[in-house]
Design an enzyme around this catalytic site. Structure first.
Site, PDB file in Angstrom:
ATOM      1  N   HIS A  75      -0.314  18.267 -17.322  1.00  0.00           N
ATOM      2  CA  HIS A  75      -1.181  17.923 -17.880  1.00  0.00           C
ATOM      3  C   HIS A  75      -2.687  18.257 -16.898  1.00  0.00           C
ATOM      4  O   HIS A  75      -3.675  16.489 -17.696  1.00  0.00           O
ATOM      5  CB  HIS A  75      -1.560  16.161 -18.201  1.00  0.00           C
ATOM      6  CG  HIS A  75       0.397  15.609 -18.504  1.00  0.00           C
ATOM      7  ND1 HIS A  75      -0.051  15.291 -19.345  1.00  0.00           N
ATOM      8  CD2 HIS A  75       1.664  15.591 -18.438  1.00  0.00           C
ATOM      9  CE1 HIS A  75       1.355  15.414 -20.842  1.00  0.00           C
ATOM     10  NE2 HIS A  75       2.512  15.051 -19.668  1.00  0.00           N
ATOM     11  N   CYS A  91     -16.798   2.541  15.000  1.00  0.00           N
ATOM     12  CA  CYS A  91     -17.010   3.037  15.573  1.00  0.00           C
ATOM     13  C   CYS A  91     -15.875   2.887  17.368  1.00  0.00           C
ATOM     14  O   CYS A  91     -15.582   1.517  17.462  1.00  0.00           O
ATOM     15  CB  CYS A  91     -18.586   2.594  16.103  1.00  0.00           C
ATOM     16  SG  CYS A  91     -19.570   2.735  15.094  1.00  0.00           S
ATOM     17  N   GLU A 103       0.910  11.782   0.223  1.00  0.00           N
ATOM     18  CA  GLU A 103       0.680  11.486   1.646  1.00  0.00           C
ATOM     19  C   GLU A 103       0.520  12.854   2.039  1.00  0.00           C
ATOM     20  O   GLU A 103       0.116  13.436   3.033  1.00  0.00           O
ATOM     21  CB  GLU A 103       2.029  11.052   2.487  1.00  0.00           C
ATOM     22  CG  GLU A 103       1.304  10.718   3.378  1.00  0.00           C
ATOM     23  CD  GLU A 103       0.088  10.307   4.080  1.00  0.00           C
ATOM     24  OE1 GLU A 103       0.400   9.931   4.889  1.00  0.00           O
ATOM     25  OE2 GLU A 103      -0.365   9.496   3.230  1.00  0.00           O
ATOM     26  N   TRP A 110     -20.223   6.704  15.002  1.00  0.00           N
ATOM     27  CA  TRP A 110     -19.653   7.195  13.813  1.00  0.00           C
ATOM     28  C   TRP A 110     -20.799   6.704  13.000  1.00  0.00           C
ATOM     29  O   TRP A 110     -20.945   5.291  12.501  1.00  0.00           O
ATOM     30  CB  TRP A 110     -18.270   6.512  13.686  1.00  0.00           C
ATOM     31  CG  TRP A 110     -17.740   7.107  12.281  1.00  0.00           C
ATOM     32  CD1 TRP A 110     -17.187   8.495  12.685  1.00  0.00           C
ATOM     33  CD2 TRP A 110     -17.901   7.181  10.969  1.00  0.00           C
ATOM     34  NE1 TRP A 110     -16.394   9.328  10.870  1.00  0.00           N
ATOM     35  CE2 TRP A 110     -17.186   8.234  10.326  1.00  0.00           C
ATOM     36  CE3 TRP A 110     -18.461   6.129  10.291  1.00  0.00           C
ATOM     37  CZ2 TRP A 110     -17.342   8.207   9.038  1.00  0.00           C
ATOM     38  CZ3 TRP A 110     -18.638   6.381   8.587  1.00  0.00           C
ATOM     39  CH2 TRP A 110     -17.367   7.519   8.135  1.00  0.00           C
ATOM     40  N   ASN A 118     -20.833  -2.482  16.180  1.00  0.00           N
ATOM     41  CA  ASN A 118     -19.800  -1.813  15.394  1.00  0.00           C
ATOM     42  C   ASN A 118     -20.470  -2.524  14.203  1.00  0.00           C
ATOM     43  O   ASN A 118     -20.094  -3.320  14.038  1.00  0.00           O
ATOM     44  CB  ASN A 118     -18.526  -1.667  15.530  1.00  0.00           C
ATOM     45  CG  ASN A 118     -17.933  -0.913  17.054  1.00  0.00           C
ATOM     46  OD1 ASN A 118     -18.816  -0.017  17.288  1.00  0.00           O
ATOM     47  ND2 ASN A 118     -17.225  -0.806  17.418  1.00  0.00           N
ATOM     48  N   GLY A 119     -19.817  -1.707  13.429  1.00  0.00           N
ATOM     49  CA  GLY A 119     -20.319  -2.598  11.425  1.00  0.00           C
ATOM     50  C   GLY A 119     -21.907  -2.074  10.945  1.00  0.00           C
ATOM     51  O   GLY A 119     -22.238  -1.306  11.630  1.00  0.00           O
TER      52      GLY A 119
END
Length: 598
Positions: free
Chosen positions: A495, A2, A472, A76, A102-103
């Site tokens: 595979h 957040c 990536e 968030w 936040n958290g």
């Protein structure tokens, strides 16, 4: 994850609402689903809305909110779905206290049950709402504002960065535990934020809070105290970023701007480190670090892919090296002693899983090193040593220039710690910015992206140093196009993954002019014979053109650095494909820039 912003000031030309909105706008890159603010005057004015920042702006009154102190937040979701009620800030029963956080509060259920038993009524599903109610309880029994805030914070378990303001007060109180908070200092006001870009247009003078610190931010100044209330002397640092570094500079998206900034970012990363006359690499901050017996990398996401690349570099230099996903790292289950160097690779320096792994390694007796982009973040402050990648601010959620500079930093780290002297390697490092510029200038990625944007899925394959870049490249495609993509070491196709190959699954093959080239061509023929279109990303276009449908060319360089150039082509393919699909490129759905919860 957040975004948090606080401001206290009396300047006539700088109202609190404007500062909070500017800060929230600068923090949008972190990812969010709702936004809100609280401004303190004789009462609290609290506005919050689900959705983009524009929804909050539309809910605000025509006249700016009047006050000296305020807090803002972009959320968030972790506890409770996105909604107006679950948006921050949250208030107590009386409306006297507003809190943004936040958290994650691990013990919020027990706290909430106790508070509800005492008669407190909750309006949201969030863990955060327990905090203003705890403060309310302390105020009701006669505690002053700061004591009430401290009492509430002492009862929290978990990770948090908390900011609170009260009706009738001109103060913002803040505390942190395993979640970033930085204070900005200006002649006419004081700022609080989860990240520097939130207030960079106003000031570049900052101080970073440590776990357990409490900041009291008033018009007269900032006081920082420890858990016992004793004043703490903190240093004020100057952030080297310029405000324009966090702008788009005419590009349609931050992501495209940051892809094009990679030559400059690499030059900054290299500055003063490779020595052309001697062929060695000198890293000032690591001069006293001896060659380790073994190296363990801990990282997440893109940083993990850089770590896979780094581990291979060290193994080539005869140092045992392994890359671990930080969330899976267990210092009790792998050999860790005083001859072990544990390297945490984290763009933000605040990645929760990586910080936890580094703390475990510290406790086990390892030497720890942070490779990060953010000076003053938690990782370099909690480790024995730090190496900065110097990429500058990266606003796009999907890492681009920070991945490239992580690769370059780890290449230098492998040379520096092993005592390698190679003018060939140093010359190749020095040439990298120009090589990348040529890729940016000549890439056909936009055409390739247009041709294959409608495909069902995508594979990216490579061998050796190129295998991490294949991972990536697929991750970038997933992040910003929302299309299914998978990266594999090319030998793994047979595979299992080969069962998924059809004429609607284009395969991007990173083929470098090295000992793996012939084997890679065999892998290319495996997928081509199943009807899959093949796009080669290669420095050997003449040798492979007959076996593939398209070629994305990269210049020749030292074999260690070919994947760095290939990665730029894959970034451009992902960007232009996402652009054609009209995705939210800078802020992909469900993702956050800095993942500060485990």
């Amino acid at each position: 994850m957040c975004g948090l912003i606080g401001y206290v000031g009396r300047r006539a030309d700088r109202n609190v609402q404007e500062v909070l909105l500017d800060g929230l706008s600068s923090l949008e890159y972190r990812g969010y689903d709702s936004a809100g603010m609280a401004v303190s005057n004789s009462s609290l004015a609290v506005y919050k809305r689900e959705g983009d920042l524009s929804a909050l702006e539309g809910a605000l009154p025509d006249e700016p909110l009047d006050g000296v102190a305020g807090i803002g937040h972009t959320r968030w979701s972790t506890h409770g779905s996105p909604s107006d009620a679950n948006a921050h800030p949250h208030t107590d029963c009386t409306g006297r206290v507003a809190v943004a956080h936040n958290g994650i509060i691990d013990n919020y259920r027990a706290l909430r049950e106790s508070l509800e038993t005492d008669g407190h009524e909750f309006d949201s599903e969030t863990d955060t709402e327990v905090i203003p109610h705890l403060i309310e309880s302390a105020l009701e029994r006669g505690d002053d504002a700061e004591t009430a805030f401290r009492w509430a914070i002492d009862r929290l378990e978990g990770s948090y960065a908390v900011a609170a303001t009260y009706a009738g007060h001109e103060t913002v109180y803040a505390a942190r535990n395993r979640s970033p908070l930085v204070v900005g200092i200006d002649d006419d006001g004081y700022f609080l934020a989860s990240d520097v870009p939130a207030f960079l247009e106003y000031t570049d003078a900052v101080t970073y809070l440590d776990d357990g610190h409490v900041a009291s931010i008033r018009p007269s100044g900032v006081e920082i105290t420890d858990e016992r209330g004793a004043c703490v002397d903190v240093s004020v640092e100057t952030v080297e970023w310029e405000p324009e570094d966090a702008g788009k500079s005419g590009y349609e998206h931050y992501t495209l701007k940051e892809i094009h900034e990679q030559p400059r970012a690499i030059r900054n990363c290299l500055r003063g480190r490779p020595q052309e006359l001697t062929g060695d690499v000198s890293i000032d901050a690591l001069e006293d670090v001896e060659r380790p017996d073994r190296i363990q990398f801990v990282a997440c996401g893109t940083s993990y892919h850089a770590s896979l690349y780094g581990a291979r570099l060290f193994r080539e230099r005869s140092v045992p090296a392994t890359a671990f996903l930080a969330s899976e790292y267990d210092a009790d289950a792998v050999p860790v002693d005083d001859g072990t160097l544990v390297v945490g690779v984290t763009q933000s320096g605040e990645t929760a899983d990586t910080l936890r792994a580094l703390r475990d390694a510290n406790r086990a007796g390892a030497t720890t090193l942070a490779v990060t982009n953010v000076v003053g973040s938690s990782a370099p402050r909690e480790t024995d040593h730090a190496m900065y990648i110097r990429a500058g601010p990266e606003i796009g959620v999907a890492a681009t220039k920070t991945f490239v500079t992580q690769q370059v930093a780890l290449a230098m780290l492998s040379s520096g710690l092993t005592g390698e002297r190679s003018r060939e390697v140093v010359a190749a490092l020095r040439d990298l910015p120009d090589r990348i510029q040529s890729v940016l200038d000549e890439s056909r990625a936009r055409t390739i992206a247009s041709e294959y944007a409608a495909a069902d899925a995508y594979f990216v394959i490579g061998r050796g140093y190129s295998a991490p870049v294949a991972l990536e490249g697929a991750l970038k495609m997933k992040e910003i196009t929302y299309k299914h993509a998978e990266g594999f070491p090319a030998g793994e196709l047979k595979h299992g993954p080969l069962a998924l190959v059809t004429e609607r699954t284009p395969v991007f093959a990173v083929i470098s002019r090295d000992s793996n080239a012939e084997t890679m061509l065999g892998n290319v023929n495996e997928v081509a014979s199943r009807g899959a279109p093949v796009i080669a990303v290669t420095d050997a276009s003449e040798a492979v053109a007959a076996d593939v449908d398209h070629v994305l060319r990269i210049p020749e360089t030292h074999r260690r650095f070919t994947p760095i150039l290939a990665n730029v082509q894959l970034q451009l393919v992902s960007y232009w494909m996402a652009n054609q699909l009209d995705r939210s490129i800078d802020k992909p759905r469900n993702l956050a820039k800095s993942v500060t919860v485990e």
